[in-house]
Design a protein around this motif. Structure first.
Motif, PDB file in Angstrom:
ATOM      1  N   ARG A 131       6.222  76.663  65.356  1.00  0.00           N
ATOM      2  CA  ARG A 131       5.935  75.750  64.245  1.00  0.00           C
ATOM      3  C   ARG A 131       6.694  74.437  64.415  1.00  0.00           C
ATOM      4  O   ARG A 131       6.193  73.365  64.082  1.00  0.00           O
ATOM      5  CB  ARG A 131       6.328  76.380  62.906  1.00  0.00           C
ATOM      6  N   ALA A 132       7.920  74.545  64.934  1.00  0.00           N
ATOM      7  CA  ALA A 132       8.761  73.360  65.106  1.00  0.00           C
ATOM      8  C   ALA A 132       8.539  72.684  66.458  1.00  0.00           C
ATOM      9  O   ALA A 132       9.148  71.651  66.740  1.00  0.00           O
ATOM     10  CB  ALA A 132      10.230  73.745  64.966  1.00  0.00           C
ATOM     11  N   ASN A 133       7.689  73.294  67.291  1.00  0.00           N
ATOM     12  CA  ASN A 133       7.397  72.762  68.633  1.00  0.00           C
ATOM     13  C   ASN A 133       8.673  72.671  69.472  1.00  0.00           C
ATOM     14  O   ASN A 133       8.915  71.678  70.164  1.00  0.00           O
ATOM     15  CB  ASN A 133       6.723  71.390  68.544  1.00  0.00           C
ATOM     16  N   ILE A 134       9.478  73.719  69.377  1.00  0.00           N
ATOM     17  CA  ILE A 134      10.714  73.798  70.152  1.00  0.00           C
ATOM     18  C   ILE A 134      10.798  75.187  70.774  1.00  0.00           C
ATOM     19  O   ILE A 134      10.037  76.096  70.424  1.00  0.00           O
ATOM     20  CB  ILE A 134      11.966  73.546  69.279  1.00  0.00           C
ATOM     21  N   SER A 135      11.729  75.353  71.704  1.00  0.00           N
ATOM     22  CA  SER A 135      11.917  76.663  72.329  1.00  0.00           C
ATOM     23  C   SER A 135      12.639  77.604  71.381  1.00  0.00           C
ATOM     24  O   SER A 135      13.273  77.169  70.413  1.00  0.00           O
ATOM     25  CB  SER A 135      12.724  76.521  73.620  1.00  0.00           C
ATOM     26  N   VAL A 136      12.556  78.891  71.686  1.00  0.00           N
ATOM     27  CA  VAL A 136      13.291  79.885  70.894  1.00  0.00           C
ATOM     28  C   VAL A 136      14.784  79.600  70.969  1.00  0.00           C
ATOM     29  O   VAL A 136      15.497  79.682  69.957  1.00  0.00           O
ATOM     30  CB  VAL A 136      12.980  81.311  71.392  1.00  0.00           C
ATOM     31  N   GLU A 137      15.255  79.251  72.157  1.00  0.00           N
ATOM     32  CA  GLU A 137      16.683  78.958  72.332  1.00  0.00           C
ATOM     33  C   GLU A 137      17.117  77.794  71.445  1.00  0.00           C
ATOM     34  O   GLU A 137      18.201  77.812  70.851  1.00  0.00           O
ATOM     35  CB  GLU A 137      16.985  78.650  73.797  1.00  0.00           C
ATOM     36  N   GLU A 138      16.266  76.760  71.359  1.00  0.00           N
ATOM     37  CA  GLU A 138      16.599  75.604  70.529  1.00  0.00           C
ATOM     38  C   GLU A 138      16.552  75.968  69.048  1.00  0.00           C
ATOM     39  O   GLU A 138      17.373  75.481  68.254  1.00  0.00           O
ATOM     40  CB  GLU A 138      15.633  74.455  70.820  1.00  0.00           C
ATOM     41  N   ALA A 139      15.607  76.823  68.662  1.00  0.00           N
ATOM     42  CA  ALA A 139      15.524  77.268  67.263  1.00  0.00           C
ATOM     43  C   ALA A 139      16.797  78.012  66.873  1.00  0.00           C
ATOM     44  O   ALA A 139      17.339  77.807  65.777  1.00  0.00           O
ATOM     45  CB  ALA A 139      14.303  78.162  67.069  1.00  0.00           C
ATOM     46  N   ILE A 140      17.284  78.860  67.773  1.00  0.00           N
ATOM     47  CA  ILE A 140      18.530  79.594  67.513  1.00  0.00           C
ATOM     48  C   ILE A 140      19.689  78.613  67.396  1.00  0.00           C
ATOM     49  O   ILE A 140      20.532  78.722  66.492  1.00  0.00           O
ATOM     50  CB  ILE A 140      18.797  80.613  68.636  1.00  0.00           C
ATOM     51  N   LYS A 141      19.729  77.646  68.295  1.00  0.00           N
ATOM     52  CA  LYS A 141      20.800  76.649  68.280  1.00  0.00           C
ATOM     53  C   LYS A 141      20.823  75.884  66.957  1.00  0.00           C
ATOM     54  O   LYS A 141      21.885  75.631  66.387  1.00  0.00           O
ATOM     55  CB  LYS A 141      20.620  75.680  69.450  1.00  0.00           C
ATOM     56  N   ARG A 142      19.648  75.537  66.470  1.00  0.00           N
ATOM     57  CA  ARG A 142      19.586  74.770  65.222  1.00  0.00           C
ATOM     58  C   ARG A 142      19.914  75.645  64.008  1.00  0.00           C
ATOM     59  O   ARG A 142      20.475  75.156  63.034  1.00  0.00           O
ATOM     60  CB  ARG A 142      18.206  74.119  65.077  1.00  0.00           C
ATOM     61  N   HIS A 143      19.571  76.925  64.081  1.00  0.00           N
ATOM     62  CA  HIS A 143      19.894  77.805  62.956  1.00  0.00           C
ATOM     63  C   HIS A 143      21.383  78.078  62.879  1.00  0.00           C
ATOM     64  O   HIS A 143      21.948  78.203  61.784  1.00  0.00           O
ATOM     65  CB  HIS A 143      19.119  79.117  63.057  1.00  0.00           C
ATOM     66  N   THR A 144      22.033  78.185  64.029  1.00  0.00           N
ATOM     67  CA  THR A 144      23.473  78.452  64.050  1.00  0.00           C
ATOM     68  C   THR A 144      24.310  77.174  63.983  1.00  0.00           C
ATOM     69  O   THR A 144      25.540  77.247  63.902  1.00  0.00           O
ATOM     70  CB  THR A 144      23.866  79.214  65.338  1.00  0.00           C
ATOM     71  N   GLY A 145      23.649  76.027  63.997  1.00  0.00           N
ATOM     72  CA  GLY A 145      24.369  74.769  64.103  1.00  0.00           C
ATOM     73  C   GLY A 145      24.801  74.133  62.809  1.00  0.00           C
ATOM     74  O   GLY A 145      25.204  72.963  62.799  1.00  0.00           O
ATOM     75  N   ARG A 146      24.710  74.873  61.715  1.00  0.00           N
ATOM     76  CA  ARG A 146      25.145  74.291  60.447  1.00  0.00           C
ATOM     77  C   ARG A 146      25.823  75.335  59.572  1.00  0.00           C
ATOM     78  O   ARG A 146      25.697  76.543  59.814  1.00  0.00           O
ATOM     79  CB  ARG A 146      23.971  73.662  59.701  1.00  0.00           C
ATOM     80  N   THR A 147      26.532  74.853  58.570  1.00  0.00           N
ATOM     81  CA  THR A 147      27.194  75.732  57.606  1.00  0.00           C
ATOM     82  C   THR A 147      26.297  75.871  56.383  1.00  0.00           C
ATOM     83  O   THR A 147      25.776  74.882  55.875  1.00  0.00           O
ATOM     84  CB  THR A 147      28.551  75.149  57.181  1.00  0.00           C
ATOM     85  N   TYR A 148      26.112  77.112  55.933  1.00  0.00           N
ATOM     86  CA  TYR A 148      25.234  77.387  54.788  1.00  0.00           C
ATOM     87  C   TYR A 148      26.059  77.711  53.546  1.00  0.00           C
ATOM     88  O   TYR A 148      27.115  78.324  53.633  1.00  0.00           O
ATOM     89  CB  TYR A 148      24.297  78.557  55.113  1.00  0.00           C
ATOM     90  N   HIS A 149      25.545  77.315  52.408  1.00  0.00           N
ATOM     91  CA  HIS A 149      26.187  77.592  51.131  1.00  0.00           C
ATOM     92  C   HIS A 149      25.517  78.789  50.470  1.00  0.00           C
ATOM     93  O   HIS A 149      24.285  78.897  50.474  1.00  0.00           O
ATOM     94  CB  HIS A 149      26.085  76.384  50.203  1.00  0.00           C
ATOM     95  N   VAL A 150      26.311  79.685  49.911  1.00  0.00           N
ATOM     96  CA  VAL A 150      25.763  80.818  49.149  1.00  0.00           C
ATOM     97  C   VAL A 150      25.486  80.314  47.735  1.00  0.00           C
ATOM     98  O   VAL A 150      26.398  80.110  46.941  1.00  0.00           O
ATOM     99  CB  VAL A 150      26.751  82.004  49.107  1.00  0.00           C
TER     100      VAL A 150
END
Length: 247
Positions: free
Chosen positions: A113-132
């Motif tokens: 959907r994002a037109n990126i690789s799986v590796e890049e999707a993982i990198k972007r998901h782990t690349g930020r801090t999330y708030h509960v």
């Protein structure tokens, strides 16, 4: 500080602190919950924070609505006068995740959907801090925000009948981990070996509103070494049955 209350049950009221989801409100609402616990003591049976609200459940044997509301104003006004004081930084919880289509059957779809690789999707998901932002749906189910815009995806049109505990998903701009095995319609992208909810622990829910979360990608060997399971994947069974039907 703006707030208003709404009667939402025989023994509950809901305090509204705003109308728009805002990270700044997370701190305000959790500070309000702490102040009210200290001020009201045993009169307050529970305080449940959410995106823009705080639900209060009080003891009808010790209190009435008028008395409760009368004591809310000075307690919450104290937050306004102390609003510029330094506060303790939120706890950051490290969550290891095995990102793989076997445990996250929608991972490739999210990447496509994002037109990126799986590796890049993982990198972007782990690349930020999330708030509960809130806990709901199931015990220990934490709504975390917000994912990168390109990773956002609508809920599945047909929810899965079973999602194993520990499975990580995305729905719209939020991400979350299923704390227990349950039906679910989120896009599944991985799985953590951590136990998100255990009623026998002193603090049953690993995650609580007001905390922050960082996801960390781990290998399959790390995942299994930490107790992760790979033998309870209902979508693999469904796929195998579908192939059998075609024979």
């Amino acid at each position: 500080m703006f707030w208003r209350y709404e009667v939402t049950g025989v023994d509950t009221i809901t305090l509204h602190f705003g109308e728009k989801i805002d990270v700044a409100l997370v701190s305000t609402i959790n500070r309000a919950a702490a102040v009210l616990h200290n001020t009201l003591g045993e009169r307050l049976l529970d305080a449940v924070p959410s995106y823009t609200t705080l639900l209060l459940r009080y003891d009808l044997l010790q209190d009435d609505l008028a008395s409760l509301v009368a004591d809310l104003k000075p307690a919450l006004d104290s937050l306004s006068t102390a609003g510029n004081e330094s506060t303790k930084p939120p706890e950051v919880v490290d969550v290891p995740v095995f990102y793989d289509p076997r445990v996250g059957p929608d991972l490739e779809n999210i990447a496509n959907r994002a037109n990126i690789s799986v590796e890049e999707a993982i990198k972007r998901h782990t690349g930020r801090t999330y708030h509960v932002f809130a806990i709901g749906f199931a015990p220990g189910f934490a709504y975390l925000g917000q994912v990168a815009d390109e990773l956002a995806a609508p809920r599945l049109s047909t929810p899965r009948k079973k999602v194993p505990a520990g499975t990580l998903g995305i729905a719209d701009t939020q991400t979350a981990i299923y704390p227990i095995s349950s039906p679910g319609g989120w896009n599944l992208i991985g799985r953590t070996p951590l136990t998100l909810f255990d009623p026998d622990r002193a603090r049953p829910s690993l995650l609580e509103a007001g905390q922050q979360v960082r996801f960390r990608a781990i290998s399959e060997s790390e995942y299994t070494a930490l107790g992760g399971k790979l033998d309870d994947l209902p979508w693999e069974t469904a796929a195998a049955n579908a192939k059998g039907d075609q024979k």
